[in-house]
Design a protein around this motif. Structure first.
Motif, PDB file in Angstrom:
ATOM      1  N   UNK A 264       0.843  -1.191   0.000  1.00  0.00           N
ATOM      2  CA  UNK A 264       0.000   0.000   0.000  1.00  0.00           C
ATOM      3  C   UNK A 264       0.885   1.252   0.000  1.00  0.00           C
ATOM      4  N   UNK A 265       0.428   2.289  -0.711  1.00  0.00           N
ATOM      5  CA  UNK A 265       1.166   3.539  -0.788  1.00  0.00           C
ATOM      6  C   UNK A 265       0.221   4.717  -0.543  1.00  0.00           C
ATOM      7  N   UNK A 266       0.819   5.858  -0.207  1.00  0.00           N
ATOM      8  CA  UNK A 266       0.028   7.006   0.243  1.00  0.00           C
ATOM      9  C   UNK A 266      -0.110   8.062  -0.846  1.00  0.00           C
ATOM     10  N   UNK A 267      -1.306   8.669  -0.875  1.00  0.00           N
ATOM     11  CA  UNK A 267      -1.575   9.825  -1.727  1.00  0.00           C
ATOM     12  C   UNK A 267      -1.731  11.047  -0.832  1.00  0.00           C
ATOM     13  N   UNK A 268      -1.037  12.131  -1.175  1.00  0.00           N
ATOM     14  CA  UNK A 268      -1.144  13.376  -0.411  1.00  0.00           C
ATOM     15  C   UNK A 268      -1.715  14.453  -1.333  1.00  0.00           C
ATOM     16  N   UNK A 269      -2.813  15.046  -0.903  1.00  0.00           N
ATOM     17  CA  UNK A 269      -3.447  16.135  -1.636  1.00  0.00           C
ATOM     18  C   UNK A 269      -3.440  17.357  -0.727  1.00  0.00           C
ATOM     19  N   UNK A 279     -10.729  10.844 -12.185  1.00  0.00           N
ATOM     20  CA  UNK A 279      -9.268  10.857 -12.144  1.00  0.00           C
ATOM     21  C   UNK A 279      -8.755   9.684 -11.322  1.00  0.00           C
ATOM     22  N   UNK A 280      -7.598   9.160 -11.730  1.00  0.00           N
ATOM     23  CA  UNK A 280      -6.921   8.100 -10.982  1.00  0.00           C
ATOM     24  C   UNK A 280      -5.586   8.637 -10.495  1.00  0.00           C
ATOM     25  N   UNK A 281      -5.394   8.628  -9.177  1.00  0.00           N
ATOM     26  CA  UNK A 281      -4.167   9.132  -8.576  1.00  0.00           C
ATOM     27  C   UNK A 281      -3.362   7.918  -8.116  1.00  0.00           C
ATOM     28  N   UNK A 282      -2.258   7.618  -8.856  1.00  0.00           N
ATOM     29  CA  UNK A 282      -1.502   6.393  -8.623  1.00  0.00           C
ATOM     30  C   UNK A 282      -0.432   6.666  -7.570  1.00  0.00           C
ATOM     31  N   UNK A 283      -0.637   6.091  -6.387  1.00  0.00           N
ATOM     32  CA  UNK A 283       0.277   6.317  -5.259  1.00  0.00           C
ATOM     33  C   UNK A 283       1.567   5.500  -5.433  1.00  0.00           C
ATOM     34  N   UNK A 284       2.681   6.016  -4.848  1.00  0.00           N
ATOM     35  CA  UNK A 284       2.779   7.243  -4.048  1.00  0.00           C
ATOM     36  C   UNK A 284       2.816   8.478  -4.944  1.00  0.00           C
ATOM     37  N   UNK A 285       2.009   9.472  -4.591  1.00  0.00           N
ATOM     38  CA  UNK A 285       1.954  10.688  -5.386  1.00  0.00           C
ATOM     39  C   UNK A 285       1.481  11.838  -4.494  1.00  0.00           C
ATOM     40  N   UNK A 286       1.926  13.064  -4.852  1.00  0.00           N
ATOM     41  CA  UNK A 286       1.549  14.257  -4.103  1.00  0.00           C
ATOM     42  C   UNK A 286       0.948  15.283  -5.046  1.00  0.00           C
ATOM     43  N   UNK A 287      -0.249  15.781  -4.668  1.00  0.00           N
ATOM     44  CA  UNK A 287      -0.899  16.867  -5.405  1.00  0.00           C
ATOM     45  C   UNK A 287      -0.759  18.118  -4.539  1.00  0.00           C
ATOM     46  N   UNK A 288      -0.110  19.146  -5.054  1.00  0.00           N
ATOM     47  CA  UNK A 288       0.249  20.304  -4.248  1.00  0.00           C
ATOM     48  C   UNK A 288      -0.917  21.205  -3.882  1.00  0.00           C
TER      49      UNK A 288
END
Length: 329
Positions: A264-269, A279-288
């Protein structure tokens, strides 16, 4: 343990003298005078193990039913100079016997009715007390409103002016003041802030932590995710293993792709972000902070603050396009 009944017919009677228990007499063996006694034996005892083994071999079946009465140990205790004390339950149903599932269901309804009454006496507005189940412990504030067919499980807390819609299941969760939960939403080990709007048909799984004034709409699932002040996810969204800042908007159909099949990985928005629909946000990813993700994008790289990210194939048009035709057989 004894119980006082208006109709004691069929039960063993508690015989007292000067307030002290002298014997337990079964109904068939009781005299007419003893049958007028309203205090009965519930069949629940607390006895020294050593004494019990001493008395049991001395039981006799010399009685009207030809049975060995455990109740005879009361007289044996008194003969040995041991005082016999008693207590009564607060409610009769606490010691009521169950012999089949029909009786079990009836007893459960009595217990649920008792719990509902206790809550209403605390000021809870139960729309229909007969269609409410409390299967744990519930702490409530003032003016809580609970609609029909709601199930509360485990340890739960509802703050002032919380409203729970019909058909909701709330388990081991804390819901702060002013929050409105629409029908058929499911909470499990969630923490919800003040003045939030949840549902209908929302699901908060373990680790969901919502700040004040958050909106979670229909068919939105939240798992192991914190959502900041005033952020919204109003439709058809999965937010798992994520951290979402304040004032952000998550469009319909958004998914945080948190699992690669092994980990498991984290998404930060960040704050004030806007995630377009589907929309698909593929972790690990950061939206500023202040970033925008265009609708229909699959985001695999970080998006910087106040920037726009769009990832989808270019639209094209083909004039006079011949549609495929069914092959005639």
């Amino acid at each position: 343990m004894t119980l006082t009944l208006l109709d004691a017919n069929g039960y063993g009677r508690i015989v007292r003298e000067n307030g002290e228990i002298q014997a337990i007499v079964e109904h068939k063996d009781a005299s007419e005078e003893q049958r007028q006694i309203k205090e009965i034996n519930t069949g629940i005892y607390a006895v020294s193990n050593a004494k019990l083994h001493q008395w049991l071999p001395n039981l006799s079946n010399d009685n009207a039913q030809g049975e060995y009465y455990l109740t005879d140990i009361v007289a044996m205790a008194l003969a040995d100079g041991i005082q016999v004390a008693s207590v009564e339950p607060e409610q009769a149903f606490e010691v009521e016997g169950v012999n089949d599932r029909v009786q079990l269901a009836a007893l459960e309804r009595q217990f649920q009715s008792y719990q509902a009454k206790q809550l209403m006496q605390q000021g809870v507005h139960l729309i229909d007390p007969s269609r409410f189940d409390l299967r744990g412990n519930l702490t409530v504030g003032q003016d809580v409103r609970i609609d029909i067919n709601v199930i509360i499980e485990g340890d739960c807390e509802l703050g002032d002016n919380v409203e729970i819609g019909a058909g909701c299941i709330i388990k081991n969760s804390k819901i702060a003041a002013g929050t409105k939960v629409q029908p058929y939403s499911i909470f499990d080990s969630a923490v919800v802030g003040e003045d939030t709007q949840i549902g209908p048909f929302a699901r908060l799984r373990p680790g969901a932590q919502l700040a004040n004034e958050v909106h979670i709409g229909n068919f939105v699932e939240v798992k192991n995710t914190t959502i900041g002040l005033g952020s919204k996810a109003n439709h058809f969204t999965y937010l798992g293993d994520a951290e979402i800042g304040a004032g952000s908007n998550i469009g319909a159909g958004t998914i945080t792709c948190n699992y690669d099949g092994a980990n498991k990985f984290k998404t930060i928005i960040g704050d004030q972000a806007f995630i377009g629909s589907n929309s698909s946000l593929v972790a690990p990813v950061r939206i500023g902070n202040g970033a925008t993700v265009g609708a229909g994008s699959t985001i695999t790289r970080d998006v910087e603050d106040n920037s726009l990210a769009v990832e989808r194939s270019k639209q094209f048009a083909k004039e006079n396009y011949p549609r495929p035709q069914k092959i005639k057989k």
